[in-house]
Design a protein around this motif. Sequence first.
Motif, PDB file in Angstrom:
ATOM      1  N   SER A 165       0.829  -1.203   0.000  1.00  0.00           N
ATOM      2  CA  SER A 165       0.000   0.000   0.000  1.00  0.00           C
ATOM      3  C   SER A 165       0.863   1.252   0.000  1.00  0.00           C
ATOM      4  N   ASN A 166       0.299   2.335  -0.536  1.00  0.00           N
ATOM      5  CA  ASN A 166       0.933   3.651  -0.480  1.00  0.00           C
ATOM      6  C   ASN A 166       0.308   4.532   0.594  1.00  0.00           C
ATOM      7  N   GLN A 168      -0.732   5.962   4.380  1.00  0.00           N
ATOM      8  CA  GLN A 168       0.038   6.286   5.573  1.00  0.00           C
ATOM      9  C   GLN A 168      -0.690   5.782   6.821  1.00  0.00           C
TER      10      GLN A 168
END
Length: 172
Positions: A165-166, A168
């Motif tokens: 995943s990108n 946060q």
Amino acid sequence: MRRLIGMFGGILLCVQSAWAANIADELKVFEPYLGTWQASFSMASGQPAVTDVSQWERALNGTAIRTLHSINDGAYGGESLLFWDKAKQSIVFYYFTTAGFYTSGRIEVVSEHEFVAYESVEGNQDGITEVKSTSRFKQGAFTVSTQYLKNGKWTNPEQRTYRPSNKQVKFK
């Protein structure tokens, strides 16, 4: 410009590989987990989906692994440190949560792609006193199957699959 971006990406991969190579031998099972992951799942029928974002990183000069995770953009989250305990000759960990409770436990490495975590829970408001989870890394993703000892009875296993995943990790 593309060449510059490609060179930058290559440098990042080299740096990440160097960091991963500098992990205590007892923690090598966690190398494939380094990075950020995401799983979406339902907690109960009729309830909205939940998104868990988890970040794994090398810590304390490679003598520990630090994990952070947050559910639904910070509605709940936690942080762990996993390390080799020389006296116990075992991987141990502590997990602290935004809900005010914590766990401590040990990890049994089953194979180079699988481990089982056994946790004792302190201060959980829902009656959970122990947790057992099995994690398996396969084909660029990992699956976690978790059971809770709640009010003296083990729950049915809950299974989640985490993919890169990108997103946060967020805390409110």
